[in-house]
Design a protein around this motif. Structure first.
Motif, PDB file in Angstrom:
ATOM      1  N   THR A   1       6.223  -2.334  -2.347  1.00 26.57           N
ATOM      2  CA  THR A   1       5.560  -2.186  -1.329  1.00 26.57           C
ATOM      3  C   THR A   1       3.724  -1.129  -0.837  1.00 26.57           C
ATOM      4  O   THR A   1       4.472   0.069  -1.068  1.00 26.57           O
ATOM      5  CB  THR A   1       6.441  -2.289   0.125  1.00 26.57           C
ATOM      6  OG1 THR A   1       7.207  -0.986   0.462  1.00 26.57           O
ATOM      7  CG2 THR A   1       7.232  -4.056  -0.105  1.00 26.57           C
ATOM      8  N   VAL A   2       3.219  -1.624  -0.003  1.00 21.76           N
ATOM      9  CA  VAL A   2       1.930  -0.601   1.029  1.00 21.76           C
ATOM     10  C   VAL A   2       2.671  -0.081   1.741  1.00 21.76           C
ATOM     11  O   VAL A   2       1.406  -1.468   2.772  1.00 21.76           O
ATOM     12  CB  VAL A   2       0.981  -0.750   0.013  1.00 21.76           C
ATOM     13  CG1 VAL A   2       0.086   0.008   0.588  1.00 21.76           C
ATOM     14  CG2 VAL A   2       0.886  -1.207  -0.979  1.00 21.76           C
ATOM     15  N   PHE A   3       3.221   0.408   3.272  1.00 18.77           N
ATOM     16  CA  PHE A   3       3.198   0.717   4.297  1.00 18.77           C
ATOM     17  C   PHE A   3       1.904   0.879   4.885  1.00 18.77           C
ATOM     18  O   PHE A   3       1.421   0.789   5.897  1.00 18.77           O
ATOM     19  CB  PHE A   3       3.793   1.076   4.686  1.00 18.77           C
ATOM     20  CG  PHE A   3       4.943   1.291   6.259  1.00 18.77           C
ATOM     21  CD1 PHE A   3       5.372   0.102   6.843  1.00 18.77           C
ATOM     22  CD2 PHE A   3       4.744   2.595   6.430  1.00 18.77           C
ATOM     23  CE1 PHE A   3       5.787   0.197   8.074  1.00 18.77           C
ATOM     24  CE2 PHE A   3       4.870   2.180   8.206  1.00 18.77           C
ATOM     25  CZ  PHE A   3       6.369   1.412   8.551  1.00 18.77           C
ATOM     26  N   GLY A   4       2.400   2.155   4.993  1.00 21.92           N
ATOM     27  CA  GLY A   4       0.597   2.461   6.073  1.00 21.92           C
ATOM     28  C   GLY A   4       0.547   3.903   5.759  1.00 21.92           C
ATOM     29  O   GLY A   4       1.895   4.751   5.321  1.00 21.92           O
ATOM     30  N   VAL A   5       0.093   4.737   5.672  1.00 22.46           N
ATOM     31  CA  VAL A   5      -0.596   6.041   6.162  1.00 22.46           C
ATOM     32  C   VAL A   5      -1.826   6.838   7.031  1.00 22.46           C
ATOM     33  O   VAL A   5      -2.351   6.074   7.789  1.00 22.46           O
ATOM     34  CB  VAL A   5      -0.993   6.813   4.548  1.00 22.46           C
ATOM     35  CG1 VAL A   5      -0.151   6.244   3.211  1.00 22.46           C
ATOM     36  CG2 VAL A   5      -2.016   6.788   4.695  1.00 22.46           C
ATOM     37  N   GLY A   6      -0.754   8.233   7.446  1.00 21.41           N
ATOM     38  CA  GLY A   6      -1.989   8.659   8.561  1.00 21.41           C
ATOM     39  C   GLY A   6      -1.484   8.830   9.897  1.00 21.41           C
ATOM     40  O   GLY A   6       0.499   9.301   9.294  1.00 21.41           O
TER      41      GLY A   6
ATOM     42  N   PRO B   1      -2.944  -4.838   0.141  1.00 22.67           N
ATOM     43  CA  PRO B   1      -2.731  -3.893  -1.466  1.00 22.67           C
ATOM     44  C   PRO B   1      -3.175  -5.033  -2.708  1.00 22.67           C
ATOM     45  O   PRO B   1      -3.660  -6.396  -1.788  1.00 22.67           O
ATOM     46  CB  PRO B   1      -1.141  -3.269  -1.601  1.00 22.67           C
ATOM     47  CG  PRO B   1      -0.390  -4.103  -0.082  1.00 22.67           C
ATOM     48  CD  PRO B   1      -1.751  -5.831   0.070  1.00 22.67           C
ATOM     49  N   GLY B   2      -4.097  -3.873  -3.289  1.00 23.75           N
ATOM     50  CA  GLY B   2      -4.499  -4.093  -4.849  1.00 23.75           C
ATOM     51  C   GLY B   2      -4.097  -3.705  -5.882  1.00 23.75           C
ATOM     52  O   GLY B   2      -2.816  -3.090  -5.029  1.00 23.75           O
ATOM     53  N   ALA B   3      -4.003  -3.292  -6.679  1.00 29.62           N
ATOM     54  CA  ALA B   3      -3.381  -3.038  -7.787  1.00 29.62           C
ATOM     55  C   ALA B   3      -3.649  -1.432  -7.949  1.00 29.62           C
ATOM     56  O   ALA B   3      -2.014  -0.942  -8.669  1.00 29.62           O
ATOM     57  CB  ALA B   3      -4.877  -3.465  -9.515  1.00 29.62           C
TER      58      ALA B   3
ATOM     59  N   ASN C   1      -2.491  -2.580   6.679  1.00 27.17           N
ATOM     60  CA  ASN C   1      -2.965  -4.040   6.260  1.00 27.17           C
ATOM     61  C   ASN C   1      -2.156  -5.019   6.733  1.00 27.17           C
ATOM     62  O   ASN C   1      -1.416  -4.657   7.643  1.00 27.17           O
ATOM     63  CB  ASN C   1      -3.278  -3.868   4.725  1.00 27.17           C
ATOM     64  CG  ASN C   1      -4.097  -3.088   3.969  1.00 27.17           C
ATOM     65  OD1 ASN C   1      -5.338  -3.722   4.213  1.00 27.17           O
ATOM     66  ND2 ASN C   1      -3.329  -2.251   2.572  1.00 27.17           N
ATOM     67  N   ILE C   2      -2.698  -6.051   6.807  1.00 28.16           N
ATOM     68  CA  ILE C   2      -2.573  -6.972   7.299  1.00 28.16           C
ATOM     69  C   ILE C   2      -0.346  -7.268   7.164  1.00 28.16           C
ATOM     70  O   ILE C   2      -0.043  -7.773   6.974  1.00 28.16           O
ATOM     71  CB  ILE C   2      -2.970  -8.099   7.669  1.00 28.16           C
ATOM     72  CG1 ILE C   2      -3.649  -7.738   8.082  1.00 28.16           C
ATOM     73  CG2 ILE C   2      -2.329  -9.554   7.268  1.00 28.16           C
ATOM     74  CD1 ILE C   2      -3.597  -8.351   9.528  1.00 28.16           C
TER      75      ILE C   2
END
Length: 267
Positions: A106-111, A124-126, A161-162
């Motif tokens: 999974t790609v959660f979020g950063v910052g 997310p992409g590849a 991302n959404i």
């Protein structure tokens, strides 16, 4: 039947009797009768379905330590804990069967958990799927340049991302997938509590604003989402295909900086 399956996928195992006190269209009565007959206060729903759905994902959890004092915002540590908890729940999420089966991670979020500005893309992409971080492919590299041109670093804003899983072949998220993931997005927005949100691309704009208008028509105006002011602009991947759109995007960023009271860096 769709409503019952929706309830079950959300983790509901039983229905109170009064929830069944509704009139169904005659065309539905026959198909739904076995399910409704099983849905009592003491009988689980699951056996009535021929194919059981994926196990429900855990719901977001909170603790007293993460509750701010009356009138006070969350502290940095509280935000960090809440985001870490959400990220752990997202990693175990299987609401979207296809995405859960095909993702690498999974790609959660950063910052910055206390960021004034939140950037929201589509999915997310590849590259993001491989590394677990949003906006790090070619489009992400262009976004990093845009961030730098505004006088920021990626660490100063919050990026997500959404969706938190890569759709196969990088297709657009479906409405159902976006709805399944909305709980996590809302959790991030509520925790970071940004003053400004930038929707990158039509997918983000549609899901945040409930609008089917094109980005071209949504640009150059402010919308509201909770306390945040929302600005829409073209997705960086669109800029890679249409370099002429870089100028309109920069104009949008200048509009954002002006609204924030931030002097843009000299270029």
């Amino acid at each position: 039947m769709q409503q019952l399956r929706s309830w079950q996928s959300a983790g509901l195992t039983h229905l109170p009797r009064r929830a069944l006190d509704v009139e169904l269209p005659s065309a539905v009565d026959t198909a739904a009768a076995p399910v409704l007959a099983a849905a009592t206060e003491s009988t689980p729903i699951a056996p009535a379905f021929t194919a059981a759905p994926a196990p429900p994902s855990p719901a977001p959890q909170t603790s007293d330590d993460d509750m701010p004092a009356a009138g006070q915002p969350l502290s940095l540590e509280q935000r960090q804990r809440k985001l870490a908890r959400l990220a752990k729940q997202v990693a175990a999420c299987t609401r979207c069967r296809e995405l859960a089966a095909t993702r690498t991670q999974t790609v959660f979020g950063v910052g910055n958990p206390e960021a004034r500005v939140m950037f929201i893309g589509e999915a997310p992409g590849a590259d993001e799927d491989a590394q677990g971080e949003p906006f790090i492919g070619r489009a992400g590299q262009l976004l990093t340049k845009i961030i730098a041109a505004c006088g920021w670093t990626r660490e100063e804003i919050y990026i997500c991302n959404i969706l938190r899983c890569r759709p196969p072949e990088n297709r657009n998220p479906t409405d159902e997938e976006a709805a399944n993931c909305r709980e996590w997005l809302d959790g991030q927005i509520a925790t970071v509590n940004p003053e400004y949100i930038v929707c990158w691309g039509s997918v983000a704009a549609k899901n945040m604003l409930g609008s089917d208008e094109t980005i071209g028509k949504l640009r150059r105006q402010w919308f509201e989402y909770g306390r945040a002011k929302v600005l829409c602009t073209y997705h960086p991947s669109y800029l890679l295909r249409n370099p002429a759109a870089k100028k309109p995007v920069w104009d949008d960023m200048l509009m954002l900086l002006d609204e924030m009271g931030v002097e843009p860096p000299r270029r």
